[in-house]
Design a protein around this motif. Structure first.
Motif, PDB file in Angstrom:
ATOM      1  N   PHE A   1       0.815  -1.208   0.000  1.00  0.00           N
ATOM      2  CA  PHE A   1       0.000   0.000   0.000  1.00  0.00           C
ATOM      3  C   PHE A   1       0.849   1.258   0.000  1.00  0.00           C
ATOM      4  CE2 PHE A   1      -2.668  -3.025   2.578  1.00  0.00           C
ATOM      5  CZ  PHE A   1      -3.609  -3.271   1.587  1.00  0.00           C
ATOM      6  N   SER A   2       0.433   2.234  -0.774  1.00  0.00           N
ATOM      7  CA  SER A   2       0.910   3.612  -0.634  1.00  0.00           C
ATOM      8  C   SER A   2      -0.017   4.313   0.343  1.00  0.00           C
ATOM      9  CB  SER A   2       0.852   4.316  -1.996  1.00  0.00           C
ATOM     10  OG  SER A   2       0.788   5.712  -1.825  1.00  0.00           O
ATOM     11  N   VAL A   3       0.548   5.043   1.319  1.00  0.00           N
ATOM     12  CA  VAL A   3      -0.312   5.712   2.288  1.00  0.00           C
ATOM     13  C   VAL A   3      -1.174   6.769   1.604  1.00  0.00           C
ATOM     14  CG1 VAL A   3       1.286   7.559   2.994  1.00  0.00           C
ATOM     15  CG2 VAL A   3      -0.377   6.646   4.628  1.00  0.00           C
ATOM     16  N   GLY A   4      -0.661   7.411   0.545  1.00  0.00           N
ATOM     17  CA  GLY A   4      -1.475   8.385  -0.172  1.00  0.00           C
ATOM     18  C   GLY A   4      -2.699   7.742  -0.796  1.00  0.00           C
ATOM     19  N   THR A   5      -2.499   6.579  -1.404  1.00  0.00           N
ATOM     20  CA  THR A   5      -3.628   5.838  -1.972  1.00  0.00           C
ATOM     21  C   THR A   5      -4.619   5.447  -0.894  1.00  0.00           C
ATOM     22  OG1 THR A   5      -2.253   4.983  -3.767  1.00  0.00           O
ATOM     23  CG2 THR A   5      -4.280   3.784  -3.286  1.00  0.00           C
ATOM     24  N   ALA A   6      -4.111   4.942   0.234  1.00  0.00           N
ATOM     25  CA  ALA A   6      -4.990   4.533   1.335  1.00  0.00           C
ATOM     26  C   ALA A   6      -5.792   5.714   1.866  1.00  0.00           C
ATOM     27  CB  ALA A   6      -4.165   3.900   2.452  1.00  0.00           C
ATOM     28  N   ILE A   7      -5.151   6.873   1.981  1.00  0.00           N
ATOM     29  CA  ILE A   7      -5.848   8.066   2.462  1.00  0.00           C
ATOM     30  C   ILE A   7      -6.972   8.459   1.508  1.00  0.00           C
ATOM     31  CG2 ILE A   7      -5.599  10.567   2.807  1.00  0.00           C
ATOM     32  CD1 ILE A   7      -2.748   9.992   3.854  1.00  0.00           C
ATOM     33  N   TYR A   8      -6.669   8.519   0.229  1.00  0.00           N
ATOM     34  CA  TYR A   8      -7.671   8.994  -0.722  1.00  0.00           C
ATOM     35  C   TYR A   8      -8.807   7.980  -0.868  1.00  0.00           C
ATOM     36  CZ  TYR A   8      -9.193  12.203  -4.330  1.00  0.00           C
ATOM     37  OH  TYR A   8      -9.896  13.141  -5.050  1.00  0.00           O
ATOM     38  N   TRP A   9      -8.470   6.713  -0.885  1.00  0.00           N
ATOM     39  CA  TRP A   9      -9.486   5.654  -0.945  1.00  0.00           C
ATOM     40  C   TRP A   9     -10.405   5.723   0.274  1.00  0.00           C
ATOM     41  CZ3 TRP A   9      -9.700   1.495   2.585  1.00  0.00           C
ATOM     42  CH2 TRP A   9     -10.611   0.471   2.265  1.00  0.00           C
ATOM     43  N   THR A  10      -9.822   5.896   1.456  1.00  0.00           N
ATOM     44  CA  THR A  10     -10.622   5.984   2.677  1.00  0.00           C
ATOM     45  C   THR A  10     -11.569   7.174   2.623  1.00  0.00           C
ATOM     46  OG1 THR A  10      -8.911   4.911   4.023  1.00  0.00           O
ATOM     47  CG2 THR A  10     -10.507   6.278   5.187  1.00  0.00           C
ATOM     48  N   ALA A  11     -11.068   8.316   2.208  1.00  0.00           N
ATOM     49  CA  ALA A  11     -11.906   9.516   2.146  1.00  0.00           C
ATOM     50  C   ALA A  11     -13.070   9.335   1.177  1.00  0.00           C
ATOM     51  CB  ALA A  11     -11.055  10.719   1.748  1.00  0.00           C
ATOM     52  N   LEU A  12     -12.795   8.772   0.006  1.00  0.00           N
ATOM     53  CA  LEU A  12     -13.869   8.536  -0.961  1.00  0.00           C
ATOM     54  C   LEU A  12     -14.919   7.586  -0.399  1.00  0.00           C
ATOM     55  CD1 LEU A  12     -11.826   8.137  -4.268  1.00  0.00           C
ATOM     56  CD2 LEU A  12     -13.484   9.950  -3.781  1.00  0.00           C
ATOM     57  N   ARG A  13     -14.467   6.493   0.189  1.00  0.00           N
ATOM     58  CA  ARG A  13     -15.415   5.497   0.695  1.00  0.00           C
ATOM     59  C   ARG A  13     -16.245   6.052   1.849  1.00  0.00           C
ATOM     60  NH1 ARG A  13     -14.057   4.120  -3.738  1.00  0.00           N
ATOM     61  NH2 ARG A  13     -13.261   2.052  -4.305  1.00  0.00           N
ATOM     62  N   LYS A  14     -15.670   6.924   2.663  1.00  0.00           N
ATOM     63  CA  LYS A  14     -16.435   7.549   3.742  1.00  0.00           C
ATOM     64  C   LYS A  14     -17.610   8.359   3.196  1.00  0.00           C
ATOM     65  CE  LYS A  14     -12.972   8.232   7.411  1.00  0.00           C
ATOM     66  NZ  LYS A  14     -12.247   9.275   8.188  1.00  0.00           N
ATOM     67  N   LEU A  15     -17.434   8.930   2.014  1.00  0.00           N
ATOM     68  CA  LEU A  15     -18.495   9.725   1.406  1.00  0.00           C
ATOM     69  C   LEU A  15     -19.410   8.893   0.510  1.00  0.00           C
ATOM     70  CD1 LEU A  15     -16.757  13.115   0.521  1.00  0.00           C
ATOM     71  CD2 LEU A  15     -18.088  12.512   2.537  1.00  0.00           C
ATOM     72  N   GLY A  16     -19.206   7.586   0.526  1.00  0.00           N
ATOM     73  CA  GLY A  16     -20.062   6.703  -0.275  1.00  0.00           C
ATOM     74  C   GLY A  16     -19.729   6.696  -1.747  1.00  0.00           C
ATOM     75  N   ILE A  17     -18.535   7.164  -2.119  1.00  0.00           N
ATOM     76  CA  ILE A  17     -18.093   7.153  -3.514  1.00  0.00           C
ATOM     77  C   ILE A  17     -17.303   5.865  -3.737  1.00  0.00           C
ATOM     78  CG2 ILE A  17     -16.703   8.329  -5.269  1.00  0.00           C
ATOM     79  CD1 ILE A  17     -17.323  10.949  -3.749  1.00  0.00           C
ATOM     80  N   THR A  18     -17.838   4.958  -4.516  1.00  0.00           N
ATOM     81  CA  THR A  18     -17.311   3.592  -4.585  1.00  0.00           C
ATOM     82  C   THR A  18     -16.697   3.243  -5.939  1.00  0.00           C
ATOM     83  OG1 THR A  18     -19.508   2.758  -5.201  1.00  0.00           O
ATOM     84  CG2 THR A  18     -18.948   2.777  -2.841  1.00  0.00           C
TER      85      THR A  18
END
Length: 270
Positions: free
Chosen positions: A240-257
């Motif tokens: 994992f890249s932490v940048g990828t993990a951060i952006y993926w987490t933020a999107l999923r929190k907003l229901g963007i899948t």
């Protein structure tokens, strides 16, 4: 005093502010507006986040002052962290004016300082100032490990031991076993952004020899998102890249899948 007089510097400009709290659909970020915090010398995370943004999502980036400090010791990293703590609040206040839907801290090191207690305090402070939910690196790393069931982990960082030790402390307090750490001891934040595949790939292979369940790279100014995607295939384990993990987490929190290739298993499969 009239507004015209105030604009000439005759009064405190704040006395004439009338904030508009009406919400309007953004012409570009009609699905989400992310406020992104990043240190001034960081050249990577902003551009990687733009590459990951699905249609209808916009990144509103604000750089807070951190010097491109020469790093030759733990104390130099401590100085960088002190500048972050001093200046990040004003950067959040500026992003509030863009009516962001979610705040992202695009600097992972600060999210590990002080272990779990320090990380939780940072999240609360950022959330209270922003008036919206926030995603930071420590939390995002955990979410990435959870989706693959990883408990034995390895860390690739650009840091000196003072930051590495805080990251190990955080993960250990969360119940993970940190089996290996490769700290590159980069010479400055700008030097972090200069690291290329010929340095990063051997470091990942060294970590893989410790037989972790997953590897994560910390330090958002390391250009690692695409390398992580490739490394998963030739190592046969989650990277994992932490940048990828951060952006993926933020999107999923907003229901963007949205799912797409190029940034590893988080975006392809989760």
């Amino acid at each position: 005093m009239t507004t015209a007089t105030a604009l000439k510097g005759g009064a405190d400009l704040n006395t004439n502010i009338r904030l508009d709290d009406e919400r309007f659909p953004d012409a570009i970020g009609w699905r989400a507006k992310f406020g992104v915090l990043t240190p001034a010398p960081n050249t990577v995370v902003e551009n990687e986040f733009h590459e990951m943004a699905p249609t209808g999502v916009v990144n509103v980036v604000n750089r807070y002052y951190v010097p491109n400090q020469k790093v030759r010791s733990d104390d130099d990293w401590r100085l960088i962290m002190a500048h972050t703590r001093r200046n990040v609040a004003d950067a959040v206040e500026a992003l509030v004016q863009a009516q962001m839907d979610h705040l992202i801290m695009g600097m992972s090191s600060e999210s590990f300082m002080g272990g779990v207690e320090g990380s939780m305090a940072l999240r609360k402070e950022l959330k209270d100032r922003a008036g919206c939910d926030v995603t930071v690196g420590a939390e995002a790393a955990e979410r990435a490990f959870e989706v693959v069931g990883a408990r034995r982990i390895a860390l690739l960082t650009p840091y000196y031991p003072v930051i590495d030790q805080n990251a190990v402390r955080y993960f250990t307090e969360k119940g993970y076993e940190v089996v290996a750490v490769e700290g590159l001891k980069c010479k400055s934040i700008i030097h972090v952004g200069a690291q290329r595949a010929d340095t990063l790939i051997p470091a990942v292979k060294t970590l893989a020899a410790a037989k972790p369940d997953a590897i994560i790279q910390l330090g958002t100014n390391l250009r690692f998102a695409r390398i992580a995607d490739e490394a998963e295939r030739w190592l046969g384990l989650p990277v994992f890249s932490v940048g990828t993990a951060i952006y993926w987490t933020a999107l999923r929190k907003l229901g963007i899948t949205d799912r797409f290739a190029g940034f590893g298993r988080l975006f392809e499969h989760h």
